[in-house]
Design a protein around this motif. Structure first.
Motif, short mmCIF file in Angstrom:
data_model
loop_
_atom_site.label_atom_id
_atom_site.label_comp_id
_atom_site.label_asym_id
_atom_site.label_seq_id
_atom_site.Cartn_x
_atom_site.Cartn_y
_atom_site.Cartn_z
N PHE A 100 57.52 -0.23 48.71
CA PHE A 100 56.79 -0.87 47.61
C PHE A 100 55.49 -0.11 47.37
O PHE A 100 54.73 0.14 48.30
N LEU A 101 55.25 0.27 46.12
CA LEU A 101 54.05 1.02 45.75
C LEU A 101 53.20 0.18 44.81
O LEU A 101 53.71 -0.37 43.83
N ASN A 102 51.92 0.09 45.13
CA ASN A 102 51.02 -0.74 44.33
C ASN A 102 49.75 0.03 43.95
O ASN A 102 49.08 0.60 44.81
N PHE A 103 49.46 0.08 42.66
CA PHE A 103 48.20 0.63 42.16
C PHE A 103 47.40 -0.54 41.59
O PHE A 103 47.73 -1.06 40.52
N SER A 104 46.38 -0.97 42.29
CA SER A 104 45.52 -2.03 41.77
C SER A 104 44.55 -1.43 40.76
O SER A 104 44.16 -0.27 40.87
N GLN A 112 53.05 -1.60 39.69
CA GLN A 112 53.81 -1.86 40.92
C GLN A 112 55.26 -1.39 40.75
O GLN A 112 55.86 -1.58 39.70
N TRP A 113 55.79 -0.78 41.84
CA TRP A 113 57.15 -0.30 41.84
C TRP A 113 57.82 -0.68 43.16
O TRP A 113 57.18 -0.69 44.21
N ARG A 121 67.38 3.51 43.39
CA ARG A 121 66.56 3.57 42.18
C ARG A 121 65.24 2.83 42.38
O ARG A 121 65.11 1.98 43.27
N VAL A 122 64.28 3.18 41.55
CA VAL A 122 62.96 2.56 41.57
C VAL A 122 62.89 1.53 40.46
O VAL A 122 63.21 1.81 39.30
#
Length: 267
Positions: A100-104, A112-113, A121-122
């Motif tokens: 899980f990728l998060n850019f605040s 968020q991905w 897949r993403v």
């Protein structure tokens, strides 16, 4: 002849007009005090740079049955914006490789991905879906973002003792129209402004969840981190416990370690 108002009526009218003005003044003072405390809290946690951690995530259902996951996190502080975070699931087998990728952000919705290895897949998490449960836990996707002042309005409520600790109690209201919360009530210890407890209220203004934070440890002589975070859902009886097993700062991470490519290749 000019009529004079009855002095009793005049006094009552003056008092009636003064009450709204007093209420506005008190509300403004509570908002200013709440923002002051929240800003102090944020400033005390600036400058930590990068970190990596190993954690367990324990999910409990209403019957007390448990499932435990092993996860790792990587975090990057971003100047003049929200932080970046990468979460990697290692165990058990059914979630292994999920990341899980998060850019605040402070001035726009978070990015968020979620990468699901079974589908290869993403999936991008839409803003309107961030109130949903994160990987089946009692934490929502929006709970996974860094704390940013610009995302809330604040109001000081009172002082209160929490387990023998003198604390401030603040109300913070999310400004995001897609937030699953109408408000959050936060308890901060006065000495260090560490979060002790947060109550989350749903869109019907009902108490939904309570997050309790404990087992604090001090890093770099400045940064306090809770090693136990317990989220209890009062409406379902479920709970999730995040326990930090190891935490390291100054790990050399850069912006290049946080993108969709690294999300898919995270190990």
């Amino acid at each position: 002849m000019k009529r004079r108002m009855n002095p009793v009526i005049s006094l009552l009218l003056s008092a009636a007009l003064a009450v709204p003005l007093m209420n506005v003044a008190v509300a403004d003072e509570a908002a200013d005090r709440g923002l002051e405390i929240a800003r102090d809290r944020k400033q005390r946690d600036e400058g930590w740079g990068t970190s990596e951690a190993q954690l367990t995530m324990t999910l409990r259902n209403a019957q007390g049955e448990e499932s435990v996951r092993q996860i790792r996190t990587r975090s990057l502080e971003v100047k003049d914006d929200g932080d970046k975070g990468l979460t990697i699931f290692d165990e058990p087998k059914d979630v292994k490789g999920t990341s899980f990728l998060n850019f605040s952000h402070i001035a726009k919705p978070d990015d968020q991905w979620l990468y699901m290895p079974a589908l290869k897949r993403v999936k991008r998490i839409a803003s309107r879906n961030k109130s949903g449960p994160f990987m089946g836990s009692e934490f929502a996707y929006e709970d996974m973002s860094s704390f940013e002042l610009e995302k809330y309005s604040f109001r000081y409520l009172r002082d209160e003792m929490v387990d023998g600790t003198d604390s401030y109690v603040l109300e913070q209201t999310p400004l995001d129209e897609f937030s699953g919360y109408t408000k959050q009530v936060v308890w901060l210890d006065k000495e260090h402004l560490r979060g002790l407890k947060i109550e989350f209220y749903d869109r019907k203004q009902s108490l939904l969840k309570t997050l309790t934070l404990g087992d604090y440890q001090l890093y770099k002589d400045k940064y306090w981190r809770a090693h136990t975070a317990t989220m209890v859902n009062h409406q379902t009886g479920k709970s999730t416990v995040l326990k930090t097993l190891q935490l390291t700062f100054d790990t050399g991470l850069t912006d290049a370690d946080f993108n969709e490519t690294t999300l898919m290749r995270a190990r």
